[in-house]
Design an enzyme around this catalytic site. Sequence first.
Site, mmCIF file in Angstrom:
data_model
loop_
_atom_site.group_PDB
_atom_site.id
_atom_site.type_symbol
_atom_site.label_atom_id
_atom_site.label_comp_id
_atom_site.label_asym_id
_atom_site.label_seq_id
_atom_site.Cartn_x
_atom_site.Cartn_y
_atom_site.Cartn_z
ATOM 1 N N LYS A 214 6.002 6.511 7.122
ATOM 2 C CA LYS A 214 5.488 5.662 8.194
ATOM 3 C C LYS A 214 6.633 5.169 9.063
ATOM 4 O O LYS A 214 7.657 4.726 8.547
ATOM 5 C CB LYS A 214 4.764 4.441 7.629
ATOM 6 C CG LYS A 214 3.556 4.749 6.792
ATOM 7 C CD LYS A 214 2.988 3.478 6.196
ATOM 8 C CE LYS A 214 1.834 3.771 5.271
ATOM 9 N NZ LYS A 214 1.356 2.553 4.604
ATOM 10 N N TYR B 40 1.715 1.842 13.500
ATOM 11 C CA TYR B 40 2.475 2.777 12.674
ATOM 12 C C TYR B 40 2.029 4.204 12.861
ATOM 13 O O TYR B 40 0.864 4.499 13.023
ATOM 14 C CB TYR B 40 2.477 2.379 11.198
ATOM 15 C CG TYR B 40 1.194 1.929 10.580
ATOM 16 C CD1 TYR B 40 0.547 2.706 9.626
ATOM 17 C CD2 TYR B 40 0.641 0.694 10.899
ATOM 18 C CE1 TYR B 40 -0.609 2.275 9.005
ATOM 19 C CE2 TYR B 40 -0.521 0.253 10.295
ATOM 20 C CZ TYR B 40 -1.146 1.053 9.356
ATOM 21 O OH TYR B 40 -2.308 0.620 8.752
ATOM 22 N N ASP C 163 -6.312 -6.270 -2.265
ATOM 23 C CA ASP C 163 -4.862 -6.411 -2.442
ATOM 24 C C ASP C 163 -4.521 -7.409 -3.540
ATOM 25 O O ASP C 163 -3.529 -7.254 -4.238
ATOM 26 C CB ASP C 163 -4.193 -6.838 -1.132
ATOM 27 C CG ASP C 163 -4.122 -5.704 -0.115
ATOM 28 O OD1 ASP C 163 -4.432 -4.552 -0.473
ATOM 29 O OD2 ASP C 163 -3.768 -5.985 1.041
ATOM 30 N N HIS D 207 0.810 -1.215 0.000
ATOM 31 C CA HIS D 207 0.000 0.000 0.000
ATOM 32 C C HIS D 207 0.847 1.270 0.000
ATOM 33 O O HIS D 207 1.978 1.286 0.479
ATOM 34 C CB HIS D 207 -0.882 0.039 1.248
ATOM 35 C CG HIS D 207 -1.761 -1.152 1.392
ATOM 36 N ND1 HIS D 207 -2.082 -1.682 2.614
ATOM 37 C CD2 HIS D 207 -2.392 -1.927 0.482
ATOM 38 C CE1 HIS D 207 -2.879 -2.720 2.452
ATOM 39 N NE2 HIS D 207 -3.073 -2.896 1.169
#
Length: 182
Positions: A71, A131, A167, A61
Amino acid sequence: MEVIKYRIEGLIAFKPRIFTDDRGYFFESFNEKIMREHIGDFNFVQDNQSSSHKNVLRGLHFQKPPYDQGKLVRVISGEVLDVAVDIRKNSPTYGQYEKVLLTGENNVMFWIPPGFAHGFLSLKDDSIFSYKCTNFYNKESEDAIIWNDPEIGIDWEVEYPLVSEKDDEAKTLKEFESPFIL
Protein backbone atom coordinates in the site's frame (compact mmCIF):
# COMPACT_ATOMS: atom_id res chain seq x y z
CA MET A 1 11.29 13.92 -3.94
CA GLU A 2 12.95 13.10 -0.62
CA VAL A 3 13.13 9.38 0.24
CA ILE A 4 13.01 8.43 3.93
CA LYS A 5 13.94 4.87 4.95
CA TYR A 6 13.07 3.44 8.35
CA ARG A 7 14.81 0.98 10.66
CA ILE A 8 12.29 -1.69 9.64
CA GLU A 9 13.36 -2.86 6.22
CA GLY A 10 10.85 -2.23 3.46
CA LEU A 11 9.06 0.76 5.00
CA ILE A 12 9.72 3.94 3.02
CA ALA A 13 8.26 7.44 3.02
CA PHE A 14 8.31 9.75 0.04
CA LYS A 15 8.21 13.46 0.80
CA PRO A 16 7.42 15.54 -2.28
CA ARG A 17 8.75 18.98 -3.03
CA ILE A 18 5.82 21.35 -2.75
CA PHE A 19 5.81 24.45 -4.93
CA THR A 20 3.60 27.26 -3.64
CA ASP A 21 2.76 30.72 -4.87
CA ASP A 22 -0.13 33.15 -4.59
CA ARG A 23 -2.28 30.84 -6.75
CA GLY A 24 -1.91 27.76 -4.50
CA TYR A 25 0.45 24.79 -4.66
CA PHE A 26 1.71 21.97 -6.87
CA PHE A 27 3.50 18.74 -6.05
CA GLU A 28 4.23 15.43 -7.73
CA SER A 29 2.06 12.88 -5.89
CA PHE A 30 3.39 9.82 -7.74
CA ASN A 31 6.51 9.07 -9.76
CA GLU A 32 6.83 5.49 -10.99
CA LYS A 33 10.55 5.79 -11.74
CA ILE A 34 11.42 6.98 -8.21
CA MET A 35 9.12 4.41 -6.61
CA ARG A 36 10.63 1.53 -8.61
CA GLU A 37 14.15 2.64 -7.62
CA HIS A 38 13.26 2.23 -3.96
CA ILE A 39 10.39 -0.27 -3.83
CA GLY A 40 11.23 -2.56 -6.73
CA ASP A 41 8.61 -4.08 -8.99
CA PHE A 42 4.98 -3.23 -8.24
CA ASN A 43 1.67 -2.77 -10.01
CA PHE A 44 -1.09 -0.70 -8.42
CA VAL A 45 -4.49 -2.20 -9.26
CA GLN A 46 -6.90 -0.52 -6.82
CA ASP A 47 -7.23 2.89 -5.17
CA ASN A 48 -9.18 3.32 -1.93
CA GLN A 49 -10.22 6.39 0.02
CA SER A 50 -11.81 6.85 3.43
CA SER A 51 -12.95 9.73 5.58
CA SER A 52 -12.65 9.53 9.37
CA HIS A 53 -13.65 11.71 12.27
CA LYS A 54 -11.16 12.69 14.96
CA ASN A 55 -10.04 9.74 17.17
CA VAL A 56 -11.27 7.06 14.76
CA LEU A 57 -8.76 4.21 14.69
CA ARG A 58 -8.79 1.75 11.78
CA GLY A 59 -6.63 -1.36 11.85
CA LEU A 60 -4.38 -3.20 12.16
CA HIS A 61 -5.40 -4.74 8.81
CA PHE A 62 -3.75 -6.89 6.14
CA GLN A 63 -4.60 -9.47 3.51
CA LYS A 64 -3.05 -12.94 3.55
CA PRO A 65 -1.31 -14.43 0.48
CA PRO A 66 -2.06 -14.89 -2.33
CA TYR A 67 -4.06 -11.65 -2.00
CA ASP A 68 -1.47 -9.79 0.09
CA GLN A 69 -1.14 -6.10 -0.69
CA GLY A 70 1.48 -3.43 -0.75
CA LYS A 71 0.00 0.00 0.00
CA LEU A 72 1.12 3.52 -0.82
CA VAL A 73 -0.83 5.70 1.62
CA ARG A 74 -1.27 9.43 2.05
CA VAL A 75 -3.64 11.98 3.52
CA ILE A 76 -5.46 14.32 1.16
CA SER A 77 -6.81 16.53 3.94
CA GLY A 78 -6.67 16.36 7.70
CA GLU A 79 -4.10 14.46 9.73
CA VAL A 80 -3.48 10.83 10.71
CA LEU A 81 -0.99 8.86 12.74
CA ASP A 82 -0.15 5.96 10.43
CA VAL A 83 1.26 2.69 11.79
CA ALA A 84 2.82 -0.35 10.11
CA VAL A 85 3.64 -3.52 12.11
CA ASP A 86 6.11 -6.10 10.76
CA ILE A 87 4.39 -9.51 10.66
CA ARG A 88 6.95 -11.30 8.43
CA LYS A 89 8.23 -14.62 9.82
CA ASN A 90 11.97 -14.66 10.49
CA SER A 91 12.18 -10.89 10.31
CA PRO A 92 14.56 -9.41 12.90
CA THR A 93 11.90 -6.72 13.47
CA TYR A 94 8.89 -9.08 13.73
CA GLY A 95 6.21 -7.49 15.91
CA GLN A 96 7.85 -4.06 15.79
CA TYR A 97 6.24 -1.00 14.28
CA GLU A 98 6.85 2.41 12.77
CA LYS A 99 4.62 5.47 13.15
CA VAL A 100 4.45 8.23 10.55
CA LEU A 101 2.50 11.49 10.69
CA LEU A 102 0.65 12.01 7.42
CA THR A 103 -1.11 15.30 6.81
CA GLY A 104 -2.82 17.21 4.04
CA GLU A 105 -0.04 19.79 4.46
CA ASN A 106 3.10 17.60 4.44
CA ASN A 107 1.77 15.32 1.64
CA VAL A 108 4.11 12.53 2.73
CA MET A 109 3.40 9.16 1.11
CA PHE A 110 4.17 6.02 3.14
CA TRP A 111 4.96 2.70 1.43
CA ILE A 112 3.84 -0.38 3.36
CA PRO A 113 4.87 -3.59 1.60
CA PRO A 114 3.12 -6.96 1.91
CA GLY A 115 3.90 -8.59 5.24
CA PHE A 116 2.85 -5.65 7.40
CA ALA A 117 -0.31 -5.02 9.39
CA HIS A 118 -1.49 -1.46 8.83
CA GLY A 119 -3.62 0.95 10.82
CA PHE A 120 -4.15 4.63 11.39
CA LEU A 121 -5.66 7.06 13.87
CA SER A 122 -7.41 10.17 12.59
CA LEU A 123 -6.14 13.21 14.49
CA LYS A 124 -8.63 15.68 12.96
CA ASP A 125 -12.25 15.58 11.91
CA ASP A 126 -12.93 14.63 8.31
CA SER A 127 -9.42 13.34 7.56
CA ILE A 128 -9.39 11.96 4.03
CA PHE A 129 -7.05 8.99 3.68
CA SER A 130 -6.04 7.59 0.28
CA TYR A 131 -4.18 4.43 -0.62
CA LYS A 132 -3.02 2.69 -3.74
CA CYS A 133 -2.96 -1.13 -3.48
CA THR A 134 -0.91 -3.72 -5.36
CA ASN A 135 -3.65 -6.36 -5.17
CA PHE A 136 -7.42 -6.40 -5.22
CA TYR A 137 -9.41 -6.65 -2.01
CA ASN A 138 -10.41 -10.22 -1.16
CA LYS A 139 -12.80 -10.67 1.77
CA GLU A 140 -11.73 -14.27 2.53
CA SER A 141 -8.11 -13.19 2.84
CA GLU A 142 -8.60 -10.17 5.12
CA ASP A 143 -7.29 -10.39 8.66
CA ALA A 144 -6.24 -8.15 11.52
CA ILE A 145 -4.13 -7.89 14.66
CA ILE A 146 -5.78 -6.10 17.57
CA TRP A 147 -4.90 -2.42 17.68
CA ASN A 148 -3.97 -2.37 21.38
CA ASP A 149 -1.94 -5.59 21.55
CA PRO A 150 0.29 -5.22 24.65
CA GLU A 151 3.07 -7.26 23.01
CA ILE A 152 3.34 -4.73 20.17
CA GLY A 153 2.79 -1.77 22.51
CA ILE A 154 1.77 0.95 20.06
CA ASP A 155 1.37 4.35 21.68
CA TRP A 156 -1.59 5.67 19.73
CA GLU A 157 -1.42 8.91 21.72
CA VAL A 158 -5.15 8.76 22.58
CA GLU A 159 -6.76 6.95 25.49
CA TYR A 160 -10.13 5.99 24.02
CA PRO A 161 -10.13 5.79 20.22
CA LEU A 162 -13.30 5.00 18.25
CA VAL A 163 -12.78 1.46 16.97
CA SER A 164 -15.07 -0.85 14.98
CA GLU A 165 -16.38 -3.96 16.71
CA LYS A 166 -14.49 -6.10 14.19
CA ASP A 167 -11.18 -4.34 14.90
CA ASP A 168 -11.79 -4.53 18.65
CA GLU A 169 -12.16 -8.33 18.41
CA ALA A 170 -9.07 -9.03 16.27
CA LYS A 171 -6.49 -11.54 17.45
CA THR A 172 -3.27 -10.76 19.27
CA LEU A 173 0.16 -11.23 17.74
CA LYS A 174 0.64 -14.31 19.96
CA GLU A 175 -2.55 -15.88 18.57
CA PHE A 176 -1.52 -15.11 14.99
CA GLU A 177 0.33 -17.59 12.75
CA SER A 178 1.97 -15.45 10.09
CA PRO A 179 1.77 -16.61 6.46
CA PHE A 180 4.38 -14.00 5.48
CA ILE A 181 8.03 -14.95 5.08
CA LEU A 182 10.88 -12.45 4.94
